[in-house]
Design a protein around this motif. Structure first.
Motif, PDB file in Angstrom:
ATOM      1  N   ALA A 180       2.273   7.796  -1.318  1.00  0.00           N
ATOM      2  CA  ALA A 180       3.269   8.750  -1.815  1.00  0.00           C
ATOM      3  C   ALA A 180       3.492   8.482  -3.297  1.00  0.00           C
ATOM      4  O   ALA A 180       4.500   7.899  -3.718  1.00  0.00           O
ATOM      5  CB  ALA A 180       4.562   8.635  -1.016  1.00  0.00           C
ATOM      6  N   ASP A 214       9.878  -4.558   2.766  1.00  0.00           N
ATOM      7  CA  ASP A 214      10.308  -5.717   1.972  1.00  0.00           C
ATOM      8  C   ASP A 214      10.143  -5.426   0.484  1.00  0.00           C
ATOM      9  O   ASP A 214      10.923  -5.876  -0.353  1.00  0.00           O
ATOM     10  CB  ASP A 214       9.475  -6.957   2.338  1.00  0.00           C
ATOM     11  CG  ASP A 214       9.842  -7.479   3.712  1.00  0.00           C
ATOM     12  OD1 ASP A 214      10.934  -7.107   4.215  1.00  0.00           O
ATOM     13  OD2 ASP A 214       9.042  -8.237   4.294  1.00  0.00           O
ATOM     14  N   PHE A 215       9.084  -4.670   0.177  1.00  0.00           N
ATOM     15  CA  PHE A 215       8.783  -4.362  -1.222  1.00  0.00           C
ATOM     16  C   PHE A 215       9.919  -3.573  -1.887  1.00  0.00           C
ATOM     17  O   PHE A 215      10.096  -3.628  -3.108  1.00  0.00           O
ATOM     18  CB  PHE A 215       7.472  -3.560  -1.294  1.00  0.00           C
ATOM     19  CG  PHE A 215       6.976  -3.339  -2.674  1.00  0.00           C
ATOM     20  CD1 PHE A 215       6.388  -4.368  -3.394  1.00  0.00           C
ATOM     21  CD2 PHE A 215       7.084  -2.094  -3.278  1.00  0.00           C
ATOM     22  CE1 PHE A 215       5.935  -4.170  -4.686  1.00  0.00           C
ATOM     23  CE2 PHE A 215       6.632  -1.891  -4.565  1.00  0.00           C
ATOM     24  CZ  PHE A 215       6.049  -2.924  -5.270  1.00  0.00           C
ATOM     25  N   CYS A 225       7.259   6.715  -3.759  1.00  0.00           N
ATOM     26  CA  CYS A 225       8.331   6.788  -2.753  1.00  0.00           C
ATOM     27  C   CYS A 225       8.222   5.574  -1.846  1.00  0.00           C
ATOM     28  O   CYS A 225       7.179   5.362  -1.219  1.00  0.00           O
ATOM     29  CB  CYS A 225       8.194   8.043  -1.897  1.00  0.00           C
ATOM     30  SG  CYS A 225       8.320   9.543  -2.849  1.00  0.00           S
ATOM     31  N   THR A 252       0.845  -1.191   0.000  1.00  0.00           N
ATOM     32  CA  THR A 252       0.000   0.000   0.000  1.00  0.00           C
ATOM     33  C   THR A 252       0.884   1.246   0.000  1.00  0.00           C
ATOM     34  O   THR A 252       1.840   1.327   0.776  1.00  0.00           O
ATOM     35  CB  THR A 252      -0.890  -0.003   1.254  1.00  0.00           C
ATOM     36  OG1 THR A 252      -1.672  -1.195   1.227  1.00  0.00           O
ATOM     37  CG2 THR A 252      -1.795   1.211   1.312  1.00  0.00           C
ATOM     38  N   ASP A 274       9.870   3.228   1.293  1.00  0.00           N
ATOM     39  CA  ASP A 274      10.730   3.149   2.488  1.00  0.00           C
ATOM     40  C   ASP A 274      11.809   2.078   2.287  1.00  0.00           C
ATOM     41  O   ASP A 274      11.502   0.956   1.878  1.00  0.00           O
ATOM     42  CB  ASP A 274       9.818   2.761   3.668  1.00  0.00           C
ATOM     43  CG  ASP A 274      10.486   2.928   5.013  1.00  0.00           C
ATOM     44  OD1 ASP A 274      11.730   2.790   5.087  1.00  0.00           O
ATOM     45  OD2 ASP A 274       9.760   3.175   5.987  1.00  0.00           O
ATOM     46  N   LYS A 302       0.635 -11.771   0.764  1.00  0.00           N
ATOM     47  CA  LYS A 302      -0.484 -10.825   0.699  1.00  0.00           C
ATOM     48  C   LYS A 302      -1.438 -11.148  -0.445  1.00  0.00           C
ATOM     49  O   LYS A 302      -2.586 -10.740  -0.437  1.00  0.00           O
ATOM     50  CB  LYS A 302       0.044  -9.397   0.530  1.00  0.00           C
ATOM     51  CG  LYS A 302       0.894  -8.922   1.699  1.00  0.00           C
ATOM     52  CD  LYS A 302       1.423  -7.520   1.433  1.00  0.00           C
ATOM     53  CE  LYS A 302       2.533  -7.179   2.405  1.00  0.00           C
ATOM     54  NZ  LYS A 302       3.174  -5.911   2.087  1.00  0.00           N
TER      55      LYS A 302
HETATM   56  C1  FMN Z   1      -2.547   4.546   3.554  1.00  0.00           C
HETATM   57  C2  FMN Z   1      -1.114   4.089   3.604  1.00  0.00           C
HETATM   58  C3  FMN Z   1      -0.185   4.652   2.727  1.00  0.00           C
HETATM   59  C4  FMN Z   1       1.138   4.242   2.740  1.00  0.00           C
HETATM   60  N1  FMN Z   1       2.015   4.819   1.874  1.00  0.00           N
HETATM   61  C5  FMN Z   1       3.309   4.415   1.826  1.00  0.00           C
HETATM   62  C6  FMN Z   1       4.202   4.967   0.871  1.00  0.00           C
HETATM   63  O1  FMN Z   1       3.837   5.787   0.032  1.00  0.00           O
HETATM   64  N2  FMN Z   1       5.486   4.511   0.895  1.00  0.00           N
HETATM   65  C7  FMN Z   1       5.936   3.590   1.788  1.00  0.00           C
HETATM   66  O2  FMN Z   1       7.119   3.221   1.751  1.00  0.00           O
HETATM   67  N3  FMN Z   1       5.083   3.033   2.723  1.00  0.00           N
HETATM   68  C8  FMN Z   1       3.790   3.414   2.733  1.00  0.00           C
HETATM   69  N4  FMN Z   1       2.907   2.841   3.630  1.00  0.00           N
HETATM   70  C9  FMN Z   1       3.404   1.807   4.533  1.00  0.00           C
HETATM   71  C10 FMN Z   1       3.531   0.424   3.871  1.00  0.00           C
HETATM   72  O3  FMN Z   1       2.324   0.033   3.230  1.00  0.00           O
HETATM   73  C11 FMN Z   1       3.885  -0.617   4.966  1.00  0.00           C
HETATM   74  O4  FMN Z   1       5.132  -0.259   5.537  1.00  0.00           O
HETATM   75  C12 FMN Z   1       3.942  -2.060   4.485  1.00  0.00           C
HETATM   76  O5  FMN Z   1       3.880  -2.886   5.632  1.00  0.00           O
HETATM   77  C13 FMN Z   1       5.183  -2.431   3.741  1.00  0.00           C
HETATM   78  O6  FMN Z   1       5.089  -3.812   3.469  1.00  0.00           O
HETATM   79  P1  FMN Z   1       6.363  -4.730   3.135  1.00  0.00           P
HETATM   80  O7  FMN Z   1       7.404  -4.470   4.185  1.00  0.00           O
HETATM   81  O8  FMN Z   1       5.820  -6.117   3.162  1.00  0.00           O
HETATM   82  O9  FMN Z   1       6.824  -4.345   1.762  1.00  0.00           O
HETATM   83  C14 FMN Z   1       1.575   3.248   3.643  1.00  0.00           C
HETATM   84  C15 FMN Z   1       0.643   2.668   4.525  1.00  0.00           C
HETATM   85  C16 FMN Z   1      -0.682   3.089   4.509  1.00  0.00           C
HETATM   86  C17 FMN Z   1      -1.665   2.454   5.459  1.00  0.00           C
END
Ligand code: FMN
Length: 160
Positions: free
Chosen positions: A40, A60-61, A54, A37, A56, A94
């Motif tokens: 950004a 993991d993604f 953007c 999700t 993080d 997921k």
């Molecule tokens: C509404 C919403 C928007 C988000 N937007 C971002 C984003 O733009 N970029 C980002 O890195 N994480 C974003 N996140 C957080 C990631 O979805 C979250 O860290 C996720 O667990 C990553 O999964 P992964 O570690 O399995 O890849 C958002 C979460 C929510 C609820």
């Protein structure tokens, strides 16, 4: 130089910016569909047609997208809050039980959204604890469904 704001203030300020909600999808090096999700997301350039997402460094993604040549921005509909929550967790599978199709480019596309945008990776820029992935828009499809919104830490729709 002014002192930067602390994390709480940063989150508080940015939570006032209402956004749509997307799930970015791609395939990992084993060919498995992966996604997360993300809000950004932004338009960048019309010519060439570029958008940005953007991600993080800690997600993991991030590693999957770093190794992929393409990705899809799935723009969620107002009834897809559960999907947004699910793809915002660190669950490993997921996609289990989630309806998706495979675009001719090989990328996974989620069903039921407002639109999806297929991108070829154009560039990646490091920005603090995130990477800004630029995608060149290669195609997509839109519908007349209503969008899911995110504002002050909660989901909503244009009616609520
Ligand atoms: C509404 C919403 C928007 C988000 N937007 C971002 C984003 O733009 N970029 C980002 O890195 N994480 C974003 N996140 C957080 C990631 O979805 C979250 O860290 C996720 O667990 C990553 O999964 P992964 O570690 O399995 O890849 C958002 C979460 C929510 C609820």
């Amino acid at each position: 130089m002014p002192t930067p704001v602390d994390h709480d203030m940063y989150r508080q300020l940015l939570s006032c910016f209402a956004t749509g909600v997307t799930i970015i999808t791609t395939r990992d090096p084993d060919g498995c569909p992966v996604g997360m999700t993300a809000s950004a997301v932004s338009a960048v350039s019309l010519d060439p047609p570029l958008i940005l997402v953007c991600i993080d460094h800690g997600a993991d993604f991030h590693s999957a997208l770093s190794e992929s040549a393409a990705f899809v921005v799935n723009i969620l509909a107002s009834d897809q809050g559960d999907l947004a929550r699910r793809f915002a967790t660190r669950e490993t599978d997921k996609f289990s039980g989630v309806a998706y199709t495979t675009h001719p480019t090989g990328q996974p596309v989620l069903g039921g959204g407002v639109a999806y945008i297929v991108c070829e990776r154009w560039d990646a820029l490091e920005a603090g604890d995130h990477t800004v992935f630029l995608g060149r828009v290669a195609g997509g499809e839109s519908s007349d469904r209503a969008p899911l919104l995110y504002f002050r830490g909660g989901y909503g729709s244009l009616d609520s």
